[in-house]
Design a protein around this motif. Structure first.
Motif, PDB file in Angstrom:
ATOM      1  N   ALA A  28       0.790  -1.040   0.039  1.00  0.00           N
ATOM      2  CA  ALA A  28       0.235   0.226  -0.128  1.00  0.00           C
ATOM      3  C   ALA A  28       0.715   1.252   0.095  1.00  0.00           C
ATOM      4  O   ALA A  28       0.627   2.190  -0.724  1.00  0.00           O
ATOM      5  CB  ALA A  28      -0.923  -0.041   1.356  1.00  0.00           C
ATOM      6  N   ILE A  29       1.924   1.445   0.959  1.00  0.00           N
ATOM      7  CA  ILE A  29       2.841   2.561   1.025  1.00  0.00           C
ATOM      8  C   ILE A  29       3.551   2.478  -0.410  1.00  0.00           C
ATOM      9  O   ILE A  29       3.573   3.596  -1.039  1.00  0.00           O
ATOM     10  CB  ILE A  29       3.679   2.322   1.915  1.00  0.00           C
ATOM     11  N   LEU A  30       3.894   1.542  -1.177  1.00  0.00           N
ATOM     12  CA  LEU A  30       4.655   1.541  -2.483  1.00  0.00           C
ATOM     13  C   LEU A  30       3.706   1.975  -3.417  1.00  0.00           C
ATOM     14  O   LEU A  30       3.854   2.944  -4.233  1.00  0.00           O
ATOM     15  CB  LEU A  30       5.111   0.103  -2.905  1.00  0.00           C
ATOM     16  N   ALA A  31       2.285   1.583  -3.441  1.00  0.00           N
ATOM     17  CA  ALA A  31       1.455   2.111  -4.494  1.00  0.00           C
ATOM     18  C   ALA A  31       1.203   3.416  -4.464  1.00  0.00           C
ATOM     19  O   ALA A  31       1.015   4.317  -5.357  1.00  0.00           O
ATOM     20  CB  ALA A  31       0.142   1.158  -4.350  1.00  0.00           C
ATOM     21  N   ARG A  32       1.028   4.003  -3.178  1.00  0.00           N
ATOM     22  CA  ARG A  32       0.440   5.283  -2.871  1.00  0.00           C
ATOM     23  C   ARG A  32       1.823   6.412  -3.205  1.00  0.00           C
ATOM     24  O   ARG A  32       1.738   7.324  -3.895  1.00  0.00           O
ATOM     25  CB  ARG A  32       0.089   5.483  -1.556  1.00  0.00           C
ATOM     26  N   ALA A  33       2.831   5.767  -2.736  1.00  0.00           N
ATOM     27  CA  ALA A  33       4.157   6.686  -3.135  1.00  0.00           C
ATOM     28  C   ALA A  33       4.377   6.740  -4.689  1.00  0.00           C
ATOM     29  O   ALA A  33       4.715   7.736  -5.176  1.00  0.00           O
ATOM     30  CB  ALA A  33       5.197   6.078  -2.366  1.00  0.00           C
ATOM     31  N   GLU A  34       3.924   5.733  -5.186  1.00  0.00           N
ATOM     32  CA  GLU A  34       4.245   5.770  -6.766  1.00  0.00           C
ATOM     33  C   GLU A  34       3.432   6.734  -7.403  1.00  0.00           C
ATOM     34  O   GLU A  34       3.604   7.437  -8.401  1.00  0.00           O
ATOM     35  CB  GLU A  34       4.249   4.346  -7.303  1.00  0.00           C
ATOM     36  N   GLN A  35       2.089   6.544  -6.992  1.00  0.00           N
ATOM     37  CA  GLN A  35       0.977   7.274  -7.482  1.00  0.00           C
ATOM     38  C   GLN A  35       1.240   8.865  -7.317  1.00  0.00           C
ATOM     39  O   GLN A  35       1.093   9.853  -7.772  1.00  0.00           O
ATOM     40  CB  GLN A  35      -0.447   7.081  -6.955  1.00  0.00           C
ATOM     41  N   ARG A  36       1.798   9.207  -5.778  1.00  0.00           N
ATOM     42  CA  ARG A  36       1.967  10.457  -5.773  1.00  0.00           C
ATOM     43  C   ARG A  36       3.277  10.985  -6.402  1.00  0.00           C
ATOM     44  O   ARG A  36       3.356  12.135  -6.837  1.00  0.00           O
ATOM     45  CB  ARG A  36       2.449  10.737  -4.136  1.00  0.00           C
ATOM     46  N   VAL A  75      11.287   6.312  -0.298  1.00  0.00           N
ATOM     47  CA  VAL A  75      10.280   5.479   0.031  1.00  0.00           C
ATOM     48  C   VAL A  75       9.892   4.358  -0.724  1.00  0.00           C
ATOM     49  O   VAL A  75       9.824   3.265  -0.375  1.00  0.00           O
ATOM     50  CB  VAL A  75       8.941   6.511   0.362  1.00  0.00           C
ATOM     51  N   ILE A  76      10.033   4.786  -2.028  1.00  0.00           N
ATOM     52  CA  ILE A  76       9.894   3.787  -2.999  1.00  0.00           C
ATOM     53  C   ILE A  76      10.729   2.703  -2.881  1.00  0.00           C
ATOM     54  O   ILE A  76      10.527   1.657  -2.821  1.00  0.00           O
ATOM     55  CB  ILE A  76       9.600   4.371  -4.303  1.00  0.00           C
ATOM     56  N   ALA A  77      11.920   3.111  -2.961  1.00  0.00           N
ATOM     57  CA  ALA A  77      13.294   2.227  -2.938  1.00  0.00           C
ATOM     58  C   ALA A  77      13.307   1.311  -1.613  1.00  0.00           C
ATOM     59  O   ALA A  77      13.472   0.167  -1.810  1.00  0.00           O
ATOM     60  CB  ALA A  77      14.621   3.195  -3.039  1.00  0.00           C
ATOM     61  N   LYS A  78      12.917   1.916  -0.430  1.00  0.00           N
ATOM     62  CA  LYS A  78      12.741   1.115   0.889  1.00  0.00           C
ATOM     63  C   LYS A  78      11.650   0.137   0.821  1.00  0.00           C
ATOM     64  O   LYS A  78      11.740  -1.040   1.080  1.00  0.00           O
ATOM     65  CB  LYS A  78      12.747   2.230   1.860  1.00  0.00           C
ATOM     66  N   GLN A  80      10.259  -1.217  -2.290  1.00  0.00           N
ATOM     67  CA  GLN A  80      10.888  -2.121  -3.088  1.00  0.00           C
ATOM     68  C   GLN A  80      11.636  -3.226  -2.258  1.00  0.00           C
ATOM     69  O   GLN A  80      11.889  -4.468  -2.418  1.00  0.00           O
ATOM     70  CB  GLN A  80      11.436  -1.700  -4.338  1.00  0.00           C
ATOM     71  N   LYS A  81      12.646  -2.557  -1.936  1.00  0.00           N
ATOM     72  CA  LYS A  81      13.780  -3.517  -1.089  1.00  0.00           C
ATOM     73  C   LYS A  81      12.893  -4.307   0.099  1.00  0.00           C
ATOM     74  O   LYS A  81      13.242  -5.726   0.124  1.00  0.00           O
ATOM     75  CB  LYS A  81      14.818  -2.804  -0.299  1.00  0.00           C
ATOM     76  N   ALA A  82      12.052  -3.937   1.034  1.00  0.00           N
ATOM     77  CA  ALA A  82      11.220  -4.772   1.822  1.00  0.00           C
ATOM     78  C   ALA A  82      10.338  -5.809   1.237  1.00  0.00           C
ATOM     79  O   ALA A  82      10.260  -6.888   1.762  1.00  0.00           O
ATOM     80  CB  ALA A  82      10.346  -3.647   2.726  1.00  0.00           C
ATOM     81  N   LEU A  83      10.073  -5.346  -0.041  1.00  0.00           N
ATOM     82  CA  LEU A  83       9.212  -6.528  -0.585  1.00  0.00           C
ATOM     83  C   LEU A  83      10.232  -7.359  -1.650  1.00  0.00           C
ATOM     84  O   LEU A  83       9.535  -8.219  -2.397  1.00  0.00           O
ATOM     85  CB  LEU A  83       8.239  -5.608  -1.798  1.00  0.00           C
ATOM     86  N   GLY A  84      11.590  -7.013  -1.557  1.00  0.00           N
ATOM     87  CA  GLY A  84      12.491  -7.764  -2.411  1.00  0.00           C
ATOM     88  C   GLY A  84      12.497  -7.510  -3.904  1.00  0.00           C
ATOM     89  O   GLY A  84      12.805  -8.653  -4.596  1.00  0.00           O
ATOM     90  N   LYS A  85      12.063  -6.390  -4.284  1.00  0.00           N
ATOM     91  CA  LYS A  85      11.830  -6.111  -5.818  1.00  0.00           C
ATOM     92  C   LYS A  85      13.187  -5.077  -5.965  1.00  0.00           C
ATOM     93  O   LYS A  85      13.706  -4.533  -5.098  1.00  0.00           O
ATOM     94  CB  LYS A  85      10.753  -5.110  -5.964  1.00  0.00           C
ATOM     95  N   LYS A  86      13.669  -5.262  -7.345  1.00  0.00           N
ATOM     96  CA  LYS A  86      14.768  -4.459  -7.731  1.00  0.00           C
ATOM     97  C   LYS A  86      14.310  -3.209  -8.046  1.00  0.00           C
ATOM     98  O   LYS A  86      13.146  -3.002  -8.524  1.00  0.00           O
ATOM     99  CB  LYS A  86      15.476  -5.088  -8.843  1.00  0.00           C
ATOM    100  N   GLY A  87      15.116  -2.110  -7.847  1.00  0.00           N
ATOM    101  CA  GLY A  87      14.785  -0.639  -8.137  1.00  0.00           C
ATOM    102  C   GLY A  87      14.470  -0.771  -9.860  1.00  0.00           C
ATOM    103  O   GLY A  87      14.947  -1.269 -10.633  1.00  0.00           O
ATOM    104  N   ARG A  88      13.770   0.114 -10.125  1.00  0.00           N
ATOM    105  CA  ARG A  88      13.282   0.326 -11.681  1.00  0.00           C
ATOM    106  C   ARG A  88      14.294   1.451 -12.221  1.00  0.00           C
ATOM    107  O   ARG A  88      14.471   2.382 -11.677  1.00  0.00           O
ATOM    108  CB  ARG A  88      11.842   0.725 -11.780  1.00  0.00           C
TER     109      ARG A  88
END
Length: 88
Positions: A28-36, A75-78, A80-88
């Motif tokens: 949810a944090i990731l989705a909202r941060a990407e939207q913002r 925020v997005i990088a953190k 993504q890291k917490a979710l085990g995703k690589k940065g874009r």
């Protein structure tokens, strides 16, 4: 000994529930941060032309948007890291 095993299983179940809730919150944090970030980027592009000749308030708003964009990238990088995703 059996009671100890049951307590351990209960604790593991609780940890599983907490892990699921944490992952849901991170998503949810990731989705909202990407939207913002999209919203802020649009505002930056609108404000960019003529920002040098804008008044103090206009220039401060532009700087605030730039700062917010940097914070959102962090925020997005953190997340993504917490979710085990690589940065874009």
């Amino acid at each position: 000994m059996k009671a100890h095993i049951e307590r351990t299983r209960a604790h593991l179940g609780d940890l599983g529930v907490l892990a699921d809730k944490t992952e849901k919150a991170e998503r949810a944090i990731l989705a909202r941060a990407e939207q913002r970030l999209v919203e802020v980027s649009v505002q930056i592009e609108r404000a960019r032309p003529g920002v040098e000749s804008a008044g103090d308030a206009g220039q401060q708003r532009y700087l605030d948007l730039i700062t917010e964009r940097a914070t959102l990238h962090t925020v997005i990088a953190k997340a993504q890291k917490a979710l085990g995703k690589k940065g874009r």
